[in-house]
Design a protein around this motif. Structure first.
Motif, PDB file in Angstrom:
ATOM      1  N   VAL A   1       0.871  -1.173   0.000  1.00 37.45           N
ATOM      2  CA  VAL A   1       0.000   0.000   0.000  1.00 37.45           C
ATOM      3  C   VAL A   1       0.909   1.226   0.000  1.00 37.45           C
ATOM      4  CG1 VAL A   1      -1.840   1.248   1.199  1.00 37.45           C
ATOM      5  CG2 VAL A   1      -1.712  -1.243   1.384  1.00 37.45           C
ATOM      6  N   SER A   2       0.630   2.152  -0.895  1.00 39.41           N
ATOM      7  CA  SER A   2       1.471   3.337  -0.968  1.00 39.41           C
ATOM      8  C   SER A   2       0.707   4.470  -1.634  1.00 39.41           C
ATOM      9  CB  SER A   2       2.750   3.042  -1.750  1.00 39.41           C
ATOM     10  OG  SER A   2       2.423   2.684  -3.080  1.00 39.41           O
ATOM     11  N   THR A   3       1.361   5.615  -1.723  1.00 44.63           N
ATOM     12  CA  THR A   3       0.799   6.736  -2.454  1.00 44.63           C
ATOM     13  C   THR A   3       1.625   6.957  -3.720  1.00 44.63           C
ATOM     14  OG1 THR A   3       2.137   8.276  -1.169  1.00 44.63           O
ATOM     15  CG2 THR A   3      -0.121   7.884  -0.398  1.00 44.63           C
ATOM     16  N   SER A   4       1.104   7.778  -4.589  1.00 43.81           N
ATOM     17  CA  SER A   4       1.768   8.081  -5.845  1.00 43.81           C
ATOM     18  C   SER A   4       3.164   8.648  -5.608  1.00 43.81           C
ATOM     19  CB  SER A   4       0.914   9.094  -6.613  1.00 43.81           C
ATOM     20  OG  SER A   4       1.543   9.497  -7.790  1.00 43.81           O
ATOM     21  N   ARG A   5       4.130   8.188  -6.399  1.00 48.55           N
ATOM     22  CA  ARG A   5       5.510   8.664  -6.372  1.00 48.55           C
ATOM     23  C   ARG A   5       6.241   8.307  -5.075  1.00 48.55           C
ATOM     24  NH1 ARG A   5       6.294   8.331 -10.964  1.00 48.55           N
ATOM     25  NH2 ARG A   5       8.184   9.537 -10.814  1.00 48.55           N
ATOM     26  N   SER A   6       5.854   7.207  -4.471  1.00 51.52           N
ATOM     27  CA  SER A   6       6.491   6.773  -3.223  1.00 51.52           C
ATOM     28  C   SER A   6       7.633   5.796  -3.460  1.00 51.52           C
ATOM     29  CB  SER A   6       5.451   6.131  -2.309  1.00 51.52           C
ATOM     30  OG  SER A   6       4.933   4.977  -2.934  1.00 51.52           O
ATOM     31  N   GLY A   7       7.891   5.444  -4.716  1.00 49.62           N
ATOM     32  CA  GLY A   7       8.915   4.446  -5.015  1.00 49.62           C
ATOM     33  C   GLY A   7       8.347   3.047  -5.124  1.00 49.62           C
ATOM     34  N   SER A   8       7.031   2.945  -5.238  1.00 52.14           N
ATOM     35  CA  SER A   8       6.380   1.630  -5.186  1.00 52.14           C
ATOM     36  C   SER A   8       6.756   0.726  -6.359  1.00 52.14           C
ATOM     37  CB  SER A   8       4.857   1.785  -5.110  1.00 52.14           C
ATOM     38  OG  SER A   8       4.357   2.445  -6.250  1.00 52.14           O
ATOM     39  N   THR A   9       6.999   1.274  -7.540  1.00 57.46           N
ATOM     40  CA  THR A   9       7.348   0.421  -8.681  1.00 57.46           C
ATOM     41  C   THR A   9       8.700  -0.252  -8.447  1.00 57.46           C
ATOM     42  OG1 THR A   9       6.040   1.745 -10.213  1.00 57.46           O
ATOM     43  CG2 THR A   9       7.769   0.358 -11.175  1.00 57.46           C
ATOM     44  N   TYR A  10       9.684   0.518  -8.041  1.00 60.47           N
ATOM     45  CA  TYR A  10      11.003  -0.057  -7.763  1.00 60.47           C
ATOM     46  C   TYR A  10      10.912  -1.075  -6.617  1.00 60.47           C
ATOM     47  CZ  TYR A  10      15.932  -0.454  -6.568  1.00 60.47           C
ATOM     48  OH  TYR A  10      17.179  -0.941  -6.303  1.00 60.47           O
ATOM     49  N   PHE A  11      10.256  -0.696  -5.545  1.00 55.48           N
ATOM     50  CA  PHE A  11      10.109  -1.556  -4.369  1.00 55.48           C
ATOM     51  C   PHE A  11       9.421  -2.864  -4.748  1.00 55.48           C
ATOM     52  CE2 PHE A  11       7.738  -2.646  -0.403  1.00 55.48           C
ATOM     53  CZ  PHE A  11       8.818  -2.850   0.429  1.00 55.48           C
ATOM     54  N   HIS A  53      -6.305   5.465  -3.749  1.00 55.60           N
ATOM     55  CA  HIS A  53      -7.262   6.108  -4.651  1.00 55.60           C
ATOM     56  C   HIS A  53      -7.684   5.196  -5.805  1.00 55.60           C
ATOM     57  CE1 HIS A  53      -3.342   7.211  -6.437  1.00 55.60           C
ATOM     58  NE2 HIS A  53      -3.975   7.210  -7.583  1.00 55.60           N
ATOM     59  N   TYR A  54      -7.051   4.017  -5.935  1.00 54.83           N
ATOM     60  CA  TYR A  54      -7.474   3.045  -6.944  1.00 54.83           C
ATOM     61  C   TYR A  54      -8.760   2.325  -6.547  1.00 54.83           C
ATOM     62  CZ  TYR A  54      -2.870   2.820  -9.359  1.00 54.83           C
ATOM     63  OH  TYR A  54      -1.734   3.067 -10.070  1.00 54.83           O
ATOM     64  N   ILE A  55      -9.006   2.217  -5.256  1.00 51.96           N
ATOM     65  CA  ILE A  55     -10.082   1.329  -4.800  1.00 51.96           C
ATOM     66  C   ILE A  55     -11.032   2.032  -3.836  1.00 51.96           C
ATOM     67  CG2 ILE A  55      -8.769  -0.794  -5.079  1.00 51.96           C
ATOM     68  CD1 ILE A  55      -8.188  -0.704  -2.125  1.00 51.96           C
ATOM     69  N   LEU A  56     -12.263   1.568  -3.839  1.00 49.15           N
ATOM     70  CA  LEU A  56     -13.268   2.104  -2.923  1.00 49.15           C
ATOM     71  C   LEU A  56     -13.594   1.110  -1.810  1.00 49.15           C
ATOM     72  CD1 LEU A  56     -15.666   3.639  -5.591  1.00 49.15           C
ATOM     73  CD2 LEU A  56     -13.947   4.826  -4.210  1.00 49.15           C
ATOM     74  N   ASP A  57     -13.405  -0.163  -2.102  1.00 46.86           N
ATOM     75  CA  ASP A  57     -13.754  -1.220  -1.164  1.00 46.86           C
ATOM     76  C   ASP A  57     -12.592  -1.483  -0.204  1.00 46.86           C
ATOM     77  OD1 ASP A  57     -14.600  -3.474   0.163  1.00 46.86           O
ATOM     78  OD2 ASP A  57     -14.786  -4.727  -1.625  1.00 46.86           O
ATOM     79  N   GLU A  58     -12.768  -1.114   1.052  1.00 46.35           N
ATOM     80  CA  GLU A  58     -11.695  -1.266   2.034  1.00 46.35           C
ATOM     81  C   GLU A  58     -11.473  -2.705   2.475  1.00 46.35           C
ATOM     82  OE1 GLU A  58     -11.834   1.416   5.362  1.00 46.35           O
ATOM     83  OE2 GLU A  58     -12.086   3.168   4.077  1.00 46.35           O
ATOM     84  N   SER A  59     -12.288  -3.647   2.021  1.00 52.05           N
ATOM     85  CA  SER A  59     -12.113  -5.040   2.446  1.00 52.05           C
ATOM     86  C   SER A  59     -10.754  -5.586   2.032  1.00 52.05           C
ATOM     87  CB  SER A  59     -13.224  -5.928   1.885  1.00 52.05           C
ATOM     88  OG  SER A  59     -13.112  -6.033   0.482  1.00 52.05           O
ATOM     89  N   MET A  79       6.853  17.196  -5.586  1.00 55.51           N
ATOM     90  CA  MET A  79       7.396  17.766  -6.817  1.00 55.51           C
ATOM     91  C   MET A  79       7.558  16.688  -7.892  1.00 55.51           C
ATOM     92  SD  MET A  79      10.032  20.760  -5.538  1.00 55.51           S
ATOM     93  CE  MET A  79      11.067  19.693  -4.567  1.00 55.51           C
ATOM     94  N   SER A  80       7.913  15.485  -7.502  1.00 62.00           N
ATOM     95  CA  SER A  80       7.999  14.367  -8.441  1.00 62.00           C
ATOM     96  C   SER A  80       6.624  14.078  -9.029  1.00 62.00           C
ATOM     97  CB  SER A  80       8.556  13.135  -7.726  1.00 62.00           C
ATOM     98  OG  SER A  80       8.491  12.003  -8.551  1.00 62.00           O
ATOM     99  N   HIS A  81       5.608  14.152  -8.181  1.00 58.68           N
ATOM    100  CA  HIS A  81       4.224  13.923  -8.623  1.00 58.68           C
ATOM    101  C   HIS A  81       3.816  14.959  -9.676  1.00 58.68           C
ATOM    102  CE1 HIS A  81      -0.092  13.214  -8.446  1.00 58.68           C
ATOM    103  NE2 HIS A  81      -0.259  14.476  -8.108  1.00 58.68           N
ATOM    104  N   GLU A 114      -3.104  20.458  -2.344  1.00 56.21           N
ATOM    105  CA  GLU A 114      -4.219  19.992  -1.498  1.00 56.21           C
ATOM    106  C   GLU A 114      -4.629  18.570  -1.873  1.00 56.21           C
ATOM    107  OE1 GLU A 114      -6.752  23.755   0.032  1.00 56.21           O
ATOM    108  OE2 GLU A 114      -6.975  23.296  -2.106  1.00 56.21           O
ATOM    109  N   LYS A 115      -4.681  18.268  -3.152  1.00 58.08           N
ATOM    110  CA  LYS A 115      -5.024  16.903  -3.578  1.00 58.08           C
ATOM    111  C   LYS A 115      -3.963  15.904  -3.108  1.00 58.08           C
ATOM    112  CE  LYS A 115      -7.706  18.103  -7.671  1.00 58.08           C
ATOM    113  NZ  LYS A 115      -7.736  18.096  -9.150  1.00 58.08           N
ATOM    114  N   PHE A 116      -2.699  16.288  -3.223  1.00 60.45           N
ATOM    115  CA  PHE A 116      -1.598  15.444  -2.763  1.00 60.45           C
ATOM    116  C   PHE A 116      -1.723  15.184  -1.262  1.00 60.45           C
ATOM    117  CE2 PHE A 116       2.642  15.154  -0.850  1.00 60.45           C
ATOM    118  CZ  PHE A 116       3.194  14.096  -1.558  1.00 60.45           C
TER     119      PHE A 116
END
Length: 195
Positions: A1-11, A53-59, A79-81, A114-116
């Motif tokens: 679970v991560s947010t945009s531009r957190s390094g998730s693709t590399y990780f 933000h991809y999903i609405l269902d918290e299950s 700034m990367s975002h 604000e969105k970030f």
């Protein structure tokens, strides 16, 4: 679970290669979690990239063990975002593909900030609700010592040894000095200081 531009693709790719797991890429971005059992990758051990933000269902946070990835340096993440929004380049696997961004050519808006921040808030609220017993990793700590992070994950999660040999191409750092690219860098820093 991560947010945009957190390094998730590399990780994510690093973990897939290390543990021999399948990569779901950004499957949740365009698909409903309830349909995951129909996917070939889901029939084998895999890593599922979850951006809240991809999903609405918290299950989903109750259904699967999660690793929570965040960035300590929120100013650079923001700034990367914004740079990604302007250049349309998510990540690169070869230095020659690095975007050429002229100095002082980018401008972030307060609305983007604000969105970030809302996405950051959502991430931390979900972590508080579902992730307290799960591993929280900072991208910066992972880059500094991937072996130490892997050791922590090995103690917390069971990753079955796989016969699948993952050989995903790892992303390379964009190595962009965002401080020079944003003409309103001082203003951006003030936004974060006021939070």
């Amino acid at each position: 679970v991560s947010t945009s531009r957190s390094g998730s693709t590399y990780f994510r790719r690093y973990l897939c290669n290390h543990y021999g797991l399948l990569d779901s890429k950004s499957w949740l971005k365009h698909n409903d979690y309830r349909n995951i059992d129909n996917e070939k990758f889901a029939q084998n051990p895999h890593i599922l990239k979850i951006l809240p933000h991809y999903i609405l269902d918290e299950s989903i946070y109750k259904d699967v063990p999660c690793i929570w990835l965040h960035r300590k340096d929120l100013v650079t993440q923001f700034m990367s975002h914004v740079a990604r929004l302007r250049t349309k380049i998510n990540h690169i696997t070869d230095i020659k593909d690095r975007p050429n961004i002229p100095d002082n050519s980018l401008h972030a808006t307060f609305n983007e900030f604000e969105k970030f921040q809302l996405k950051q808030y959502e991430f931390w609220m979900l972590y508080e609700k579902y992730g307290n017993d799960e591993e929280l990793i900072s991208y910066e700590d992972f880059l500094e010592s991937p072996d130490l992070v892997i050791e922590k994950l090995d103690k917390k999660y069971y990753f079955p040894l796989q016969t699948i040999k993952s050989n995903l191409t790892l992303t390379v750092p964009l190595s962009i000095l965002y401080i020079n690219k944003f003409k309103n860098y001082s203003e951006i820093k003030e936004w974060f200081c006021e939070q």
